[in-house]
Design an enzyme around this catalytic site. Structure first.
Site, PDB file in Angstrom:
ATOM      1  N   SER A   8       0.852  -1.193   0.000  1.00 57.32           N
ATOM      2  CA  SER A   8       0.000   0.000   0.000  1.00 57.32           C
ATOM      3  C   SER A   8       0.887   1.242   0.000  1.00 57.32           C
ATOM      4  O   SER A   8       2.056   1.177   0.376  1.00 57.32           O
ATOM      5  CB  SER A   8      -0.944   0.000   1.209  1.00 57.32           C
ATOM      6  OG  SER A   8      -0.218  -0.189   2.396  1.00 57.32           O
ATOM      7  N   GLU A  10       1.096   5.536   0.803  1.00 54.19           N
ATOM      8  CA  GLU A  10       0.483   6.666   1.521  1.00 54.19           C
ATOM      9  C   GLU A  10       0.842   7.987   0.846  1.00 54.19           C
ATOM     10  O   GLU A  10       1.983   8.207   0.443  1.00 54.19           O
ATOM     11  CB  GLU A  10       0.996   6.655   2.972  1.00 54.19           C
ATOM     12  CG  GLU A  10       0.401   7.779   3.811  1.00 54.19           C
ATOM     13  CD  GLU A  10       0.679   7.606   5.290  1.00 54.19           C
ATOM     14  OE1 GLU A  10       0.507   6.495   5.827  1.00 54.19           O
ATOM     15  OE2 GLU A  10       1.083   8.603   5.910  1.00 54.19           O
ATOM     16  N   ALA A  44      -4.631  17.025  11.525  1.00 53.41           N
ATOM     17  CA  ALA A  44      -5.362  17.042  12.791  1.00 53.41           C
ATOM     18  C   ALA A  44      -6.210  18.307  12.877  1.00 53.41           C
ATOM     19  O   ALA A  44      -5.794  19.377  12.437  1.00 53.41           O
ATOM     20  CB  ALA A  44      -4.377  16.970  13.945  1.00 53.41           C
ATOM     21  N   ARG A  99      -5.417   9.096  16.251  1.00 50.98           N
ATOM     22  CA  ARG A  99      -5.697  10.225  17.137  1.00 50.98           C
ATOM     23  C   ARG A  99      -5.227  11.517  16.491  1.00 50.98           C
ATOM     24  O   ARG A  99      -5.920  12.519  16.504  1.00 50.98           O
ATOM     25  CB  ARG A  99      -4.975  10.033  18.483  1.00 50.98           C
ATOM     26  CG  ARG A  99      -5.300  11.143  19.471  1.00 50.98           C
ATOM     27  CD  ARG A  99      -4.302  11.204  20.599  1.00 50.98           C
ATOM     28  NE  ARG A  99      -2.981  11.616  20.142  1.00 50.98           N
ATOM     29  CZ  ARG A  99      -1.941  11.780  20.924  1.00 50.98           C
ATOM     30  NH1 ARG A  99      -2.051  11.567  22.220  1.00 50.98           N
ATOM     31  NH2 ARG A  99      -0.773  12.160  20.432  1.00 50.98           N
ATOM     32  N   ASP A 101      -1.996  14.519  16.120  1.00 56.44           N
ATOM     33  CA  ASP A 101      -1.270  15.344  17.091  1.00 56.44           C
ATOM     34  C   ASP A 101      -1.878  16.731  17.093  1.00 56.44           C
ATOM     35  O   ASP A 101      -2.105  17.313  16.031  1.00 56.44           O
ATOM     36  CB  ASP A 101       0.221  15.414  16.721  1.00 56.44           C
ATOM     37  CG  ASP A 101       0.899  14.078  16.930  1.00 56.44           C
ATOM     38  OD1 ASP A 101       0.700  13.497  18.012  1.00 56.44           O
ATOM     39  OD2 ASP A 101       1.586  13.608  16.013  1.00 56.44           O
ATOM     40  N   ALA A 115      -7.289   7.071  19.945  1.00 54.78           N
ATOM     41  CA  ALA A 115      -7.754   6.444  18.703  1.00 54.78           C
ATOM     42  C   ALA A 115      -8.687   5.256  18.957  1.00 54.78           C
ATOM     43  O   ALA A 115      -9.575   4.987  18.141  1.00 54.78           O
ATOM     44  CB  ALA A 115      -6.550   6.000  17.869  1.00 54.78           C
ATOM     45  N   GLN A 204      15.200  16.451   6.091  1.00 54.50           N
ATOM     46  CA  GLN A 204      13.762  16.224   6.313  1.00 54.50           C
ATOM     47  C   GLN A 204      13.540  14.954   7.140  1.00 54.50           C
ATOM     48  O   GLN A 204      12.741  14.929   8.081  1.00 54.50           O
ATOM     49  CB  GLN A 204      13.090  16.094   4.943  1.00 54.50           C
ATOM     50  CG  GLN A 204      11.584  16.047   4.987  1.00 54.50           C
ATOM     51  CD  GLN A 204      11.027  15.727   3.591  1.00 54.50           C
ATOM     52  OE1 GLN A 204      11.513  14.820   2.901  1.00 54.50           O
ATOM     53  NE2 GLN A 204      10.036  16.464   3.173  1.00 54.50           N
ATOM     54  N   PHE A 208      11.618  14.705  10.738  1.00 50.73           N
ATOM     55  CA  PHE A 208      10.450  13.838  10.952  1.00 50.73           C
ATOM     56  C   PHE A 208      10.730  12.847  12.095  1.00 50.73           C
ATOM     57  O   PHE A 208       9.891  12.594  12.937  1.00 50.73           O
ATOM     58  CB  PHE A 208      10.156  12.975   9.713  1.00 50.73           C
ATOM     59  CG  PHE A 208       9.469  13.689   8.582  1.00 50.73           C
ATOM     60  CD1 PHE A 208       8.967  14.972   8.709  1.00 50.73           C
ATOM     61  CD2 PHE A 208       9.302  13.035   7.347  1.00 50.73           C
ATOM     62  CE1 PHE A 208       8.337  15.599   7.644  1.00 50.73           C
ATOM     63  CE2 PHE A 208       8.669  13.653   6.284  1.00 50.73           C
ATOM     64  CZ  PHE A 208       8.197  14.943   6.429  1.00 50.73           C
ATOM     65  N   HIS A 258       3.751  -1.008   3.758  1.00 53.71           N
ATOM     66  CA  HIS A 258       3.042   0.254   3.535  1.00 53.71           C
ATOM     67  C   HIS A 258       4.126   1.322   3.325  1.00 53.71           C
ATOM     68  O   HIS A 258       4.917   1.583   4.226  1.00 53.71           O
ATOM     69  CB  HIS A 258       2.205   0.576   4.778  1.00 53.71           C
ATOM     70  CG  HIS A 258       1.442   1.862   4.692  1.00 53.71           C
ATOM     71  ND1 HIS A 258       0.359   2.031   3.855  1.00 53.71           N
ATOM     72  CD2 HIS A 258       1.602   3.054   5.349  1.00 53.71           C
ATOM     73  CE1 HIS A 258      -0.125   3.263   4.006  1.00 53.71           C
ATOM     74  NE2 HIS A 258       0.608   3.900   4.897  1.00 53.71           N
TER      75      HIS A 258
END
Ligand code: FAD
Length: 278
Positions: A8, A10, A44, A99, A101, A115, A204, A208, A258
């Protein structure tokens, strides 16, 4: 290796017209892998609601299975119900329930603390309409007191009705296998898909990773720092590292992968081709 690993991809919702064009192109390029689904992140507090919906439409129009993320921090039950209704009407069959952030400055508390409450709510309102994925953390979530507390939270989400998990990205295969073992020991039987971040940009990635608690091992950080001004070497070394990691995960029994594509096709496609998944 698993017979046919479930792959999969994203995406994040593009913010500009150029970003939308790029996403459509990336969708076309990644199609050769025949992924099970394409997921789309959700800011969010609903900040990307329109963008997420737009990307979901692009995926469906391109003939793919879309899995929108829904993050519940600051959300009301009414907001979530509206989104579920929209997705149901569009024929969406999968969701990723999180949930999220709390963005700085956000004051609304919302109707959900965690969640597992969101998963419970979706199940109560829509029955088996959606296949629900939740997040799991091989290196445990930065807010958890310890790995055991985080594992018990993962179990709460599965007990609430989650069908599968997608993990936070990581570079240490042992952390993933330890999560599989611990989950199995406490009776969590849903598939746990390792989340994989192709390496394309050291600065980056380091940023992250600091935020989400993913550890960049010292040897890897050193090599990436060394290559950060030589993009070709960084990409080539990064593809080697991630292909080896994926190979090890699939050989060790991971049911699929994923990929966090960051809306780029080439780095993910290179890895899929090396793994003979494309
Ligand atoms: P939860 O499962 O609620 O856990 C959050 C923390 O609370 C954990 O430390 C957990 O151990 C703890 N906890 C949970 N329940 C309890 C309890 N009852 N008592 C005490 N502690 C508890 N973020 C976005 O905003 N949008 C996205 O689209 C998005 N997509 C993601 C996709 C994946 C695959 C992953 C791995 C993460 C994604 N995130 C996204 C990030 C995610 O929202 C953050 O990691 C967030 O901090 C936690 O979300 P969660 O769903 O795991 O939360």
């Amino acid at each position: 290796m698993t017979e046919k690993p479930e792959i999969s991809f994203e995406f994040f919702p593009p913010k500009t017209a150029q970003g939308v064009t790029n996403l459509n192109q990336v969708l076309g390029e990644l199609d050769v892998v025949s992924p099970s689904f394409y997921s789309v992140t959700f800011g969010a507090g609903g900040s990307t609601r329109e963008g997420t919906l737009g990307a979901v439409i692009s995926i469906i129009d391109a003939g793919g299975n879309a899995a929108p993320h829904i993050s519940c921090v600051g959300a009301s039950k009414k907001n979530v119900l509206e989104m579920l209704g929209e997705y149901e009407a569009m024929g969406v069959k999968r969701l990723v329930a999180l949930r999220g952030d709390r963005p700085s400055g956000m004051v609304e508390l919302g109707d959900f603390a965690h969640a597992n409450e969101l998963v419970e709510f979706i199940r109560a309102e829509t029955g088996e309409q959606f296949l629900i994925a939740v997040a799991a953390y091989p290196e445990y979530h930065p807010e958890s007191a310890n790995p055991q507390a985080d594992l018990m939270n993962f179990k709460r989400k599965v007990d609430a009705g989650a069908d599968m998990a997608l993990t936070q990205y990581f570079f240490n295969a042992d952390a993933y296998f330890a999560l599989l073992d611990s989950a199995q020991r406490i009776g969590v039987e849903v598939p746990i898909m390792p989340g994989i971040m192709p390496i394309t940009n050291f600065v980056q990635l380091a940023r992250f990773s600091d935020i989400c608690g993913a550890e960049i091992p010292r040897w890897l950080r050193g090599r990436l720092e060394q290559y950060q001004d030589d993009i070709d070497s960084l990409l080539s070394f990064g593809a080697d590292v991630i292909t080896t990691l994926c190979d090890c995960l699939l050989e060790g029994g991971a049911p699929g992968i994923h990929f966090y594509t960051l809306n780029k096709s080439k780095p993910t496609l290179d890895i899929c081709q090396r793994l003979e998944l494309a």
